[in-house]
Motif scaffolding. Structure first.
Motif, PDB file in Angstrom:
ATOM      1  N   ASP A   9      -6.977  -5.237  26.289  1.00  0.00           N
ATOM      2  CA  ASP A   9      -5.972  -6.228  25.912  1.00  0.00           C
ATOM      3  C   ASP A   9      -6.067  -7.530  26.704  1.00  0.00           C
ATOM      4  OD1 ASP A   9      -4.576  -4.707  23.833  1.00  0.00           O
ATOM      5  OD2 ASP A   9      -4.095  -3.355  25.491  1.00  0.00           O
TER       6      ASP A   9
ATOM      7  N   GLY B 157      -4.570  -5.372  30.308  1.00  0.00           N
ATOM      8  CA  GLY B 157      -4.052  -4.051  30.624  1.00  0.00           C
ATOM      9  C   GLY B 157      -4.704  -3.529  31.889  1.00  0.00           C
TER      10      GLY B 157
ATOM     11  N   GLU C  97       0.989   2.662  31.190  1.00  0.00           N
ATOM     12  CA  GLU C  97       1.303   1.648  30.179  1.00  0.00           C
ATOM     13  C   GLU C  97       1.702   0.336  30.846  1.00  0.00           C
ATOM     14  OE1 GLU C  97       0.943   2.264  26.906  1.00  0.00           O
ATOM     15  OE2 GLU C  97       0.204   4.242  27.472  1.00  0.00           O
TER      16      GLU C  97
ATOM     17  N   PHE D 279       0.657  -3.810  31.981  1.00  0.00           N
ATOM     18  CA  PHE D 279      -0.111  -5.035  31.762  1.00  0.00           C
ATOM     19  C   PHE D 279      -0.024  -5.886  33.014  1.00  0.00           C
ATOM     20  CE2 PHE D 279      -0.698  -9.396  30.206  1.00  0.00           C
ATOM     21  CZ  PHE D 279      -1.817  -9.253  29.396  1.00  0.00           C
TER      22      PHE D 279
ATOM     23  N   LEU E 185       2.687  -6.777  23.199  1.00  0.00           N
ATOM     24  CA  LEU E 185       1.778  -5.899  23.940  1.00  0.00           C
ATOM     25  C   LEU E 185       2.183  -4.430  23.797  1.00  0.00           C
ATOM     26  CD1 LEU E 185       1.384  -7.918  27.255  1.00  0.00           C
ATOM     27  CD2 LEU E 185      -0.414  -7.433  25.592  1.00  0.00           C
TER      28      LEU E 185
ATOM     29  N   TYR F   1       2.477  -2.104  25.930  1.00  0.00           N
ATOM     30  CA  TYR F   1       2.745  -1.601  27.276  1.00  0.00           C
ATOM     31  C   TYR F   1       4.243  -1.568  27.515  1.00  0.00           C
ATOM     32  CZ  TYR F   1      -2.189  -2.589  27.855  1.00  0.00           C
ATOM     33  OH  TYR F   1      -3.546  -2.609  27.685  1.00  0.00           O
TER      34      TYR F   1
END
Length: 184
Positions: free
Chosen positions: A54, A74, A101, A103, A131, A133
Motif C-alpha cells: 500500500d 503498510g 493492520e 499504516f 486504507l 488498516y
C-alpha cells in the motif's frame, strides 16, 4: 489559496519537485539537515518503499509547484517500525498501535509559505483515505513542537515519547485509529 492534492503517478519530474520541497523543509530547525543529503535520502526512501504494501506518495500542488507531500505504506515484517520502534514499546502499546493492520506515515512536509492553511491536513487525509488498516502511526522529533501540535490538533494520539534510534534525536510516536477517522 486552493491546492490540488493527487497521488503521485510515477512521473520523475514530479518526484524531483517533491524531493526539492522535502530538502527545503528538513533544512529548517529542529531538523537542520543538509539539503542535498536530504534530497537524496528522500529519493532513496521513495525508491525503497515503492515495493512496500500500500505504498502511497501524495503531492499537493499550487500554481504548478509542489507545496506539500505525504509518504506512507503498510508496515511489514522487517521494516523500521518492527525492527527499531516496537522493541522500545510496552507490549500492549505495540499490539494496540502496531499490530498486523497498521499504516506508517513516513514523511509529511508542507512548504513554509503554505503552513497553517490546511495543506498538511488535506494531504494527510488523502494519504489515509480508504486504507485497509485499523491504525496509522508516525514519528516526530520530540523538539519539533509545531509538528507535534499539528498532529494532536488533527486527532493523533501520543503513543510513546523519549524513544531513540542510535544517535538520532529523541522521538515521539503518534497513532490514529483509521476506523474512527472513517466514521467522521
Amino acid at each position: 489559496m486552493e491546492q490540488t492534492v493527487l497521488a503521485w503517478a510515477g512521473d520523475a519530474a514530479e518526484l524531483a519537485a517533491a524531493a526539492d520541497l522535502y530538502a527545503t523543509v528538513f533544512a529548517e530547525p529542529p531538523y537542520d539537515e543538509n539539503p542535498q543529503q536530504s534530497r537524496t535520502t528522500f529519493l532513496d526512501r521513495v525508491d525503497r518503499y515503492r515495493s512496500a504494501p500500500d505504498f502511497r506518495l501524495v503531492l499537493a500542488w499550487h500554481d504548478g509547484e509542489v507545496v506539500g507531500l505525504a509518504l506512507g505504506n503498510g508496515i511489514a515484517a522487517g521494516d523500521w517500525w518492527r525492527d527499531r520502534i516496537v522493541p522500545q514499546l510496552p507490549k500492549t502499546t505495540a499490539a494496540e498501535w502496531l499490530g498486523d493492520e497498521c499504516f506508517s506515515v513516513i514523511e509529511l512536509a508542507t512548504a513554509p509559505a503554505r503552513r497553517r492553511g490546511g495543506v498538511g491536513a488535506k494531504i494527510l487525509a488523502v494519504l489515509l483515505d480508504g486504507l485497509p488498516y485499523s491504525t496509522a502511526v508516525l514519528s516526530a522529533y520530540s523538539d519539533a513542537e509545531p509538528a507535534r501540535r499539528f498532529y494532536r490538533a488533527n486527532g493523533w494520539t501520543e503513543v510513546a515519547t523519549g524513544l531513540r534510534i542510535g544517535e538520532s534525536p529523541e522521538l515521539c510516536v503518534y497513532g490514529l485509529r483509521l476506523d474512527d477517522a472513517d466514521a467522521d
